[in-house]
Design a protein around this motif. Structure first.
Motif, PDB file in Angstrom:
ATOM      1  N   LEU A 177       0.732  -1.209   0.082  1.00  0.00           N
ATOM      2  CA  LEU A 177       0.126   0.106  -0.085  1.00  0.00           C
ATOM      3  C   LEU A 177       0.907   1.466   0.054  1.00  0.00           C
ATOM      4  N   ALA A 178       2.063   1.142   0.638  1.00  0.00           N
ATOM      5  CA  ALA A 178       2.833   2.512   0.704  1.00  0.00           C
ATOM      6  C   ALA A 178       3.557   2.512  -0.711  1.00  0.00           C
ATOM      7  N   GLY A 179       3.903   1.451  -1.297  1.00  0.00           N
ATOM      8  CA  GLY A 179       4.241   1.668  -2.745  1.00  0.00           C
ATOM      9  C   GLY A 179       3.293   2.192  -3.617  1.00  0.00           C
ATOM     10  N   ALA A 180       2.115   1.662  -3.519  1.00  0.00           N
ATOM     11  CA  ALA A 180       0.859   2.576  -4.284  1.00  0.00           C
ATOM     12  C   ALA A 180       0.923   3.440  -4.194  1.00  0.00           C
ATOM     13  N   VAL A 181       1.081   4.267  -2.986  1.00  0.00           N
ATOM     14  CA  VAL A 181       0.952   5.698  -2.530  1.00  0.00           C
ATOM     15  C   VAL A 181       2.315   6.452  -3.265  1.00  0.00           C
ATOM     16  N   PHE A 182       3.506   5.870  -2.868  1.00  0.00           N
ATOM     17  CA  PHE A 182       4.679   6.795  -3.060  1.00  0.00           C
ATOM     18  C   PHE A 182       5.051   6.759  -4.582  1.00  0.00           C
ATOM     19  N   VAL A 183       4.861   5.491  -5.295  1.00  0.00           N
ATOM     20  CA  VAL A 183       5.617   5.497  -6.629  1.00  0.00           C
ATOM     21  C   VAL A 183       4.883   6.327  -7.557  1.00  0.00           C
ATOM     22  N   PRO A 184       3.426   6.468  -7.643  1.00  0.00           N
ATOM     23  CA  PRO A 184       2.981   7.396  -8.573  1.00  0.00           C
ATOM     24  C   PRO A 184       3.261   8.669  -8.312  1.00  0.00           C
ATOM     25  N   VAL A 185       3.278   9.257  -7.107  1.00  0.00           N
ATOM     26  CA  VAL A 185       3.562  10.629  -6.364  1.00  0.00           C
ATOM     27  C   VAL A 185       5.166  10.685  -6.953  1.00  0.00           C
ATOM     28  N   TYR A 186       6.100  10.098  -6.782  1.00  0.00           N
ATOM     29  CA  TYR A 186       7.516  10.367  -7.122  1.00  0.00           C
ATOM     30  C   TYR A 186       7.497  10.343  -8.731  1.00  0.00           C
ATOM     31  N   ARG A 187       7.000   9.499  -9.141  1.00  0.00           N
ATOM     32  CA  ARG A 187       7.125   9.567 -10.752  1.00  0.00           C
ATOM     33  C   ARG A 187       6.534  10.994 -11.223  1.00  0.00           C
ATOM     34  N   TRP A 188       5.550  11.448 -10.533  1.00  0.00           N
ATOM     35  CA  TRP A 188       4.951  12.603 -11.088  1.00  0.00           C
ATOM     36  C   TRP A 188       5.927  13.561 -10.581  1.00  0.00           C
ATOM     37  N   ALA A 189       6.302  13.843  -9.577  1.00  0.00           N
ATOM     38  CA  ALA A 189       7.389  14.882  -9.017  1.00  0.00           C
ATOM     39  C   ALA A 189       8.768  14.900  -9.704  1.00  0.00           C
ATOM     40  N   TRP A 190       9.316  13.536 -10.009  1.00  0.00           N
ATOM     41  CA  TRP A 190      10.429  13.515 -10.614  1.00  0.00           C
ATOM     42  C   TRP A 190      10.445  14.022 -12.166  1.00  0.00           C
ATOM     43  N   SER A 191       9.291  13.941 -12.797  1.00  0.00           N
ATOM     44  CA  SER A 191       9.137  14.296 -14.155  1.00  0.00           C
ATOM     45  C   SER A 191       8.751  15.714 -14.417  1.00  0.00           C
ATOM     46  N   ALA A 192       8.150  16.213 -13.393  1.00  0.00           N
ATOM     47  CA  ALA A 192       7.497  17.771 -13.577  1.00  0.00           C
ATOM     48  C   ALA A 192       8.680  18.654 -13.682  1.00  0.00           C
ATOM     49  N   ASN A 193       9.630  18.861 -13.253  1.00  0.00           N
ATOM     50  CA  ASN A 193      10.707  19.913 -13.349  1.00  0.00           C
ATOM     51  C   ASN A 193      12.048  19.383 -13.320  1.00  0.00           C
ATOM     52  N   ARG A 194      12.127  18.650 -14.701  1.00  0.00           N
ATOM     53  CA  ARG A 194      13.468  18.086 -15.125  1.00  0.00           C
ATOM     54  C   ARG A 194      14.502  18.973 -15.152  1.00  0.00           C
ATOM     55  N   ASP A 195      14.002  20.438 -15.565  1.00  0.00           N
ATOM     56  CA  ASP A 195      15.245  21.398 -15.608  1.00  0.00           C
ATOM     57  C   ASP A 195      15.818  21.694 -14.222  1.00  0.00           C
ATOM     58  N   LEU A 196      15.227  21.469 -13.412  1.00  0.00           N
ATOM     59  CA  LEU A 196      15.908  21.710 -11.657  1.00  0.00           C
ATOM     60  C   LEU A 196      16.558  20.589 -11.321  1.00  0.00           C
ATOM     61  N   MET A 197      16.574  19.426 -12.105  1.00  0.00           N
ATOM     62  CA  MET A 197      17.194  18.217 -11.649  1.00  0.00           C
ATOM     63  C   MET A 197      18.440  17.940 -12.146  1.00  0.00           C
ATOM     64  N   GLY A 198      19.603  17.258 -11.365  1.00  0.00           N
ATOM     65  CA  GLY A 198      20.843  16.987 -11.989  1.00  0.00           C
ATOM     66  C   GLY A 198      20.981  15.619 -11.937  1.00  0.00           C
ATOM     67  N   ASP A 199      19.944  14.394 -12.002  1.00  0.00           N
ATOM     68  CA  ASP A 199      20.068  13.435 -12.060  1.00  0.00           C
ATOM     69  C   ASP A 199      19.527  12.738 -13.131  1.00  0.00           C
ATOM     70  N   ASN A 200      19.730  11.223 -13.285  1.00  0.00           N
ATOM     71  CA  ASN A 200      19.105  10.529 -14.394  1.00  0.00           C
ATOM     72  C   ASN A 200      18.275   9.368 -13.885  1.00  0.00           C
ATOM     73  N   TRP A 201      17.630   8.872 -15.091  1.00  0.00           N
ATOM     74  CA  TRP A 201      16.665   7.652 -14.746  1.00  0.00           C
ATOM     75  C   TRP A 201      17.355   6.299 -14.247  1.00  0.00           C
ATOM     76  N   ASP A 202      18.830   6.179 -14.285  1.00  0.00           N
ATOM     77  CA  ASP A 202      19.533   5.281 -14.279  1.00  0.00           C
ATOM     78  C   ASP A 202      20.316   5.076 -12.857  1.00  0.00           C
ATOM     79  N   PHE A 203      20.014   6.650 -12.113  1.00  0.00           N
ATOM     80  CA  PHE A 203      20.484   6.483 -10.940  1.00  0.00           C
ATOM     81  C   PHE A 203      19.934   5.440  -9.930  1.00  0.00           C
ATOM     82  N   GLY A 204      20.709   4.823  -8.914  1.00  0.00           N
ATOM     83  CA  GLY A 204      20.086   3.592  -8.312  1.00  0.00           C
ATOM     84  C   GLY A 204      18.776   3.863  -7.592  1.00  0.00           C
TER      85      GLY A 204
END
Length: 310
Positions: free
Chosen positions: A119-146
């Protein structure tokens, strides 16, 4: 209420503090992601500072890292408080004398935490996917980071379930909470390191060749690259030393026998198959560890009953 039907409620009561802490951790992570995207991102852009993006990207990294490595805590808790302590203190044996079989006891012990993890994963993963994709210009990581790789898919849940099963198995085998804690955490760290080292092998890579130097998209995860020397791949030629004018660089590469360039990489489209393969590996280990835990518990309690009747 019989001991069997009341067992899930007993598990909930005994471990409610741990479950509350976990729920608070997940909710805080989700709330932090929402705050970062709705408030911090706009503030970082408005500040005009060249380093303002760190106000956004660093907390994002902390959230994904904390969630990714939370399986250490799950393994420690399963090995010590959930299973190990009750076997060590004799509380489990007392429950088995009150109409609860060892198999039912272990099933109840594992089912509730497993449900909470899912249940925790069902809540966290969709929110994190949205958050990670929303402002890529402010991020310094990539999808292959662990941490990003795991947190954007079901692998982060699979790590938690695997840690739960490994912790339970360690506790049943060792019957001591502290040794079980140490073994469970060590096994999960070793497994995580191994999977991270071999993650790029989970799906076939893409190789691109060109007569000119290859510039991959920023989202690509480069595995290896080099030059073609007389049409053959070569990674040892020091072609970076070739500089100067275009004509001088051309003469230098010709002297080295360079006829082209090649690069092996994973495009971002490989994220899902790679993540699902890793999830499958973790769930297979989870199933094996769970089966081994049930078998070991049944074998030991069965042998103990035989000895007591002799």
């Amino acid at each position: 209420m019989s001991a069997v039907t009341g067992l899930p409620r007993t598990v909930l009561r005994l471990h409610r503090t741990a479950l509350i802490v976990w729920a608070a951790f997940v909710l805080a992570a989700v709330a932090g992601l929402v705050w970062l995207n709705e408030i911090t991102a706009d503030s970082a852009r408005a500040s005009g500072s060249d380093w303002a993006w760190l106000d956004y990207s660093e907390p994002m990294g902390w959230v994904s890292t904390a969630m990714y490595y939370s399986f250490w805590a799950v393994a420690a808790w399963a090995g010590s408080a959930l299973i190990g302590r009750e076997l060590e203190s004799g509380t489990a044996r007392l429950a088995w004398t009150q109409g609860v079989s060892p198999t039912r006891w272990l099933a109840a012990k594992l089912a509730l935490p497993a449900l909470v993890l899912v249940l925790a994963g069902a809540v966290f993963v969709p929110v994190y996917r949205w958050a990670w994709s929303a402002n890529r210009d402010l991020m310094g990581d990539n999808w292959d980071f662990g941490d990003v790789f795991a947190a954007r898919g079901p692998a982060v849940v699979a790590y938690g379930l695997c840690a739960l099963a490994v912790g339970a198995l360690a506790a049943i085998v060792l019957r001591r909470s502290l040794p079980a804690l140490g073994v469970a955490v060590a096994v999960m760290i070793s497994l995580n390191v191994y999977l991270e080292q071999h993650r790029e092998e989970f799906w076939p890579t893409v190789t691109r060749t060109s007569a000119t130097e290859i510039e991959l998209p920023n989202s690509a995860s480069q595995i290896e690259n080099g030059v073609l020397v007389h049409g053959q791949r070569n990674t040892s030629v020091d072609y970076w030393s070739c500089d100067g004018t275009a004509a001088e660089m051309k003469r230098c590469t010709d002297d080295l026998g360079i006829t082209g360039y090649w690069s092996t990489f994973h495009p971002q489209s490989h994220f899902w198959p790679m993540n699902l393969v890793e999830t499958g590996i973790l769930l297979t280990i989870t199933a094996l560890a769970t089966a081994a835990a049930f078998w070991t518990l049944r074998h030991r309690t069965g042998a103990a009953r035989k000895e007591s009747t002799v």
